[in-house]
Scaffold this active site. Structure first.
Site, mmCIF file in Angstrom:
data_model
loop_
_atom_site.group_PDB
_atom_site.id
_atom_site.type_symbol
_atom_site.label_atom_id
_atom_site.label_comp_id
_atom_site.label_asym_id
_atom_site.label_seq_id
_atom_site.Cartn_x
_atom_site.Cartn_y
_atom_site.Cartn_z
ATOM 1 N N GLY A 59 0.825 -1.208 0.000
ATOM 2 C CA GLY A 59 0.000 0.000 0.000
ATOM 3 C C GLY A 59 0.856 1.253 0.000
ATOM 4 N N HIS A 87 4.590 1.989 -7.880
ATOM 5 C CA HIS A 87 3.613 0.885 -7.900
ATOM 6 C C HIS A 87 2.727 0.983 -9.141
ATOM 7 C CE1 HIS A 87 4.139 1.491 -3.398
ATOM 8 N NE2 HIS A 87 4.474 0.237 -3.542
ATOM 9 N N GLY A 109 9.531 -4.191 -8.496
ATOM 10 C CA GLY A 109 10.348 -3.055 -8.923
ATOM 11 C C GLY A 109 11.831 -3.339 -8.715
ATOM 12 N N ASP A 151 13.952 -2.349 -5.297
ATOM 13 C CA ASP A 151 14.233 -3.373 -4.286
ATOM 14 C C ASP A 151 15.004 -4.501 -4.972
ATOM 15 O OD1 ASP A 151 12.748 -2.233 -1.964
ATOM 16 O OD2 ASP A 151 11.101 -2.380 -3.375
ATOM 17 N N ARG A 207 8.530 5.168 1.922
ATOM 18 C CA ARG A 207 9.239 5.722 3.090
ATOM 19 C C ARG A 207 9.713 7.159 2.862
ATOM 20 N NH1 ARG A 207 10.806 0.044 3.864
ATOM 21 N NH2 ARG A 207 9.971 -0.556 5.886
#
Ligand code: PAF
EC number: 6.3.2.1
Length: 270
Positions: free
Chosen positions: A32, A38, A148, A151, A188
């Site tokens: 989320g 995203h 993605g 990461d 973040r």
């Protein structure tokens, strides 16, 4: 229409019906707090013409005891509004109890990869990631799953798990989406104060310069440059900067830093 499903049982039933109808499933797992990163994965998934399922689940097992699980941004209403242009779409948003009932006790450990780089600084993190991703795969039953490249270690780990455990799922990795100043999009980033946000733009600047240096300088010189460059901001604490060689002869520089209490990662192909 956006269909929101809250239980694993219902999600599995809906996935079975999609399969029976002859359609493939493309899956985008998320925690989320959706951003353009995203949305780029979802847009790629939609282009396949498959039924697209997006999971929204802040996975408790991938957070350490001193990490940001409690404060991790959660706003399902806002996420659903962002997803509206992608309708028809299925959103799987289970509760923690639904995914981890009281008697839950089985974990997936992708040995070796789990302990290096981010794994060294976040013990248990990748065990939580691998476990929840395998559970989500078993519930959603995708043919394709989208992750993605931001990461980087995570997508390597998931590809390894898929290979080692013979999962019949194609793992698709998509480019990192960045802010104008190069900062990689991350949920973040919202934690950063304006001054921290300014320093955060140094991460990609360091990576881009390091990429140029890679033509003439060795790994040791590149890593020491990155550390010196980032030390220019007293707000940035480097956890690691590392060059990982790939099977095809190319290499990837991976960085993790702390800015205040916010942990940010990024990487670049060299
Ligand atoms: O990348 C993330 O958002 C999470 O690690 C994932 C893959 C959804 C598993 O919780």
């Amino acid at each position: 229409m956006i269909e929101v499903i809250n239980t694993s049982k219902e999600m599995s039933r809906v996935s079975d019906n999609i399969k029976k109808s002859g359609k493939n499933i493309s899956f985008v797992p998320t925690m989320g707090a959706l951003h353009r990163g995203h949305l780029s994965l979802i847009s790629k998934a939609k282009k396949s013409g498959d039924a697209v399922i997006v999971s929204i689940f802040v996975n408790p097992t991938q957070f350490g005891p001193k990490e940001d699980f409690a404060k991790y941004p959660r706003n399902l209403k806002k996420d659903l509004a962002l997803l509206k242009p992608f309708a028809p779409l299925i959103v799987f948003a289970p509760s923690a109890k639904n995914i981890y009932p009281n008697d839950f006790g089985t974990f997936v450990d992708v040995e070796d990869l789990s302990c290096k780089l981010c794994g060294e600084f976040r013990p248990g993190h990748f065990k939580g990631v691998a476990t929840v991703v395998l559970k989500l795969f078993n519930i959603v039953k995708p043919d394709f799953a989208f992750f993605g490249k931001k990461d980087y270690q995570q997508q390597l780990l998931i590809k390894k798990m898929a290979k080692d455990l013979n999962l019949n799922i194609k793992i698709v990795t998509c480019p990192t989406i960045r802010e104008k100043d190069g900062l990689a999009l991350s949920s973040r980033n919202a934690y950063l104060s304006p001054v921290e946000r300014k320093s955060a733009s140094l991460i990609y600047k360091a990576l881009k310069t390091a990429k140029k240096m890679a033509k003439s300088k060795n790994a040791e010189k590149i890593i020491s440059f990155i550390k010196r460059f980032l030390a220019a901001s007293p707000l940035i604490k480097v956890e690691y900067a590392s060059i990982v060689k790939k099977a095809n002869g190319a290499a990837q520089i991976l960085i993790a830093v702390k800015i205040g209490s916010t942990r940010l990662i990024d990487n670049i192909l060299i």
